[in-house]
Design a protein around this motif. Structure first.
Motif, short mmCIF file in Angstrom:
data_model
loop_
_atom_site.label_atom_id
_atom_site.label_comp_id
_atom_site.label_asym_id
_atom_site.label_seq_id
_atom_site.Cartn_x
_atom_site.Cartn_y
_atom_site.Cartn_z
N PHE A 126 -80.12 25.31 21.34
CA PHE A 126 -79.45 26.11 22.37
C PHE A 126 -80.16 25.98 23.71
O PHE A 126 -79.52 26.03 24.77
N LYS A 127 -81.48 25.79 23.68
CA LYS A 127 -82.22 25.61 24.93
C LYS A 127 -81.80 24.32 25.62
O LYS A 127 -81.69 24.28 26.85
N SER A 128 -81.55 23.27 24.83
CA SER A 128 -81.11 22.01 25.41
C SER A 128 -79.65 22.08 25.87
O SER A 128 -79.29 21.52 26.91
N ILE A 129 -78.81 22.80 25.12
CA ILE A 129 -77.39 22.94 25.50
C ILE A 129 -77.24 23.66 26.83
O ILE A 129 -76.44 23.28 27.69
N PHE A 130 -78.06 24.73 27.01
CA PHE A 130 -77.96 25.54 28.24
C PHE A 130 -79.02 25.18 29.27
O PHE A 130 -79.24 25.93 30.22
N GLY A 131 -79.68 24.02 29.10
CA GLY A 131 -80.67 23.57 30.06
C GLY A 131 -80.03 23.06 31.34
O GLY A 131 -78.80 22.93 31.45
N MET A 132 -80.87 22.75 32.31
CA MET A 132 -80.36 22.27 33.61
C MET A 132 -79.54 21.00 33.45
O MET A 132 -78.55 20.80 34.15
N ASP A 133 -79.96 20.12 32.54
CA ASP A 133 -79.21 18.88 32.30
C ASP A 133 -78.44 18.95 30.98
O ASP A 133 -78.13 17.92 30.38
N GLY A 134 -78.14 20.17 30.53
CA GLY A 134 -77.44 20.36 29.26
C GLY A 134 -75.94 20.17 29.37
O GLY A 134 -75.37 20.01 30.46
N ILE A 136 -73.48 22.27 28.82
CA ILE A 136 -72.72 23.36 29.47
C ILE A 136 -72.65 23.13 30.98
O ILE A 136 -71.57 23.25 31.59
N ASN A 137 -73.78 22.80 31.60
CA ASN A 137 -73.77 22.49 33.03
C ASN A 137 -72.90 21.27 33.33
O ASN A 137 -72.18 21.24 34.34
N HIS A 138 -72.96 20.28 32.45
CA HIS A 138 -72.15 19.06 32.64
C HIS A 138 -70.66 19.39 32.64
O HIS A 138 -69.91 18.95 33.52
N TRP A 139 -70.23 20.20 31.66
CA TRP A 139 -68.82 20.58 31.59
C TRP A 139 -68.41 21.42 32.80
O TRP A 139 -67.33 21.23 33.37
N CYS A 140 -69.25 22.38 33.18
CA CYS A 140 -68.92 23.26 34.30
C CYS A 140 -68.82 22.48 35.61
O CYS A 140 -67.95 22.77 36.45
#
Length: 296
Positions: A126-134, A136-140
């Protein structure tokens, strides 16, 4: 009569011989440390320089802002995460219990799989998914929801939400197994009779499934509350208690007091007893409410 009495004495002695090793281990590994921790909670100092201070550590709790933050955070996780998780587990168990569902074994394995993941591993995922280069940021960014990457774990609100999502993802499958076992013990003829009488699926769920699953719901609620009050791994690995003290839990504060912040074992032991009292009180209340509902 004498032979019967001597036979009963032999059975009683044999029973104690079987139980005694386990009882000794439980006392040595569980109850003795609890008793030792209580006496430690009445002392202050470091390492071998401990001295008796009475209830000073317990009085200090009400003046410790970091401890009060940890209690607040734990109850936020408890209020939001436990009901969501148990509801999801109940819905998933109802779906997986349907005999018309194909590949039920595969789906049951998939639902339980997160629970088999190591605590540290799930937190790091989850830390990698919601990281700066994760992702979630990519999709958003791709969808235009964000103009620049967001550090989700440094936002007080989002950090709590991510922790709740992480805990729910990992432990929903565990509770699903309990609900699934409870559902399989309900006689299918009860549902057939309800369908013949014209009961809808919703009424079958509320009038048959929920009442018959009440003992399982009570058990999973107590276990979930107990686990949430002692929450440590996810928070430690995701946010470290930050930003500030916005996500810190009671267990993490105990860890910090014991091994990081100029070790204060007496005060840490006092806080651990607060968790014990919380778990005992909440479990007692749930059992009382459960008994009251059954007697209606």
């Amino acid at each position: 009569m004498i032979k019967k009495a001597s036979l009963e004495a032999k059975y009683r002695r044999a029973g104690w011989e079987f139980v005694l090793p386990a009882a000794i281990l439980i006392f040595v590994l569980n109850f003795f440390p609890m008793i030792r921790a209580f006496f430690l909670s009445l002392q202050s100092g470091v390492a071998n320089n401990l001295h008796f201070t009475g209830l000073r550590n317990y009085i200090r709790l009400f003046q410790d802002e970091r401890f009060l933050y940890s209690v607040r955070n734990v109850f936020i996780y408890l209020i939001f995460q436990v009901p969501i998780m148990l509801l999801l587990a109940l819905v998933l168990a109802s779906i997986l219990n349907d005999t018309r569902l194909k590949y039920r074994g595969l789906f049951r394995t998939m639902v339980f799989l997160p629970c088999a993941t190591a605590l540290v591993s799930s937190a790091l995922i989850f830390k990698s998914i919601f990281g700066m280069d994760g992702i979630i940021n990519h999709w958003c960014l791709q969808l235009g929801l964000l103009s620049e990457p967001k550090n989700w774990l440094t936002d007080p609100v989002w950090a709590k939400i991510i922790i709740i999502i992480c805990i729910t993802w990992r432990w929903t499958g565990y509770n699903t197994v309990f609900f699934l076992a409870g559902l399989q013990n309900i006689d299918s003829q009860v549902y057939e009779a309800a369908r013949i009488d014209g009961a809808s699926t919703f009424h079958q769920f509320t009038k048959i499934t929920l009442p018959l699953l009440r003992p399982v719901i009570l058990l999973t609620s107590i276990m979930s509350i107990n686990g949430t009050l002692q929450l440590f791994d996810e928070v430690k690995n995701l946010t470290g208690g930050g930003p500030g003290n916005e996500t810190i839990t009671i267990s993490q504060y105990i860890y910090d007091l014991s091994f990081r912040l100029n070790p204060q074992f007496g005060y840490a032991a006092a806080i651990s007893y607060v968790i014990l009292i919380m778990v005992a009180l909440l479990s007692f209340l749930q059992l009382k409410i459960g008994d009251r509902n059954e007697n209606k």
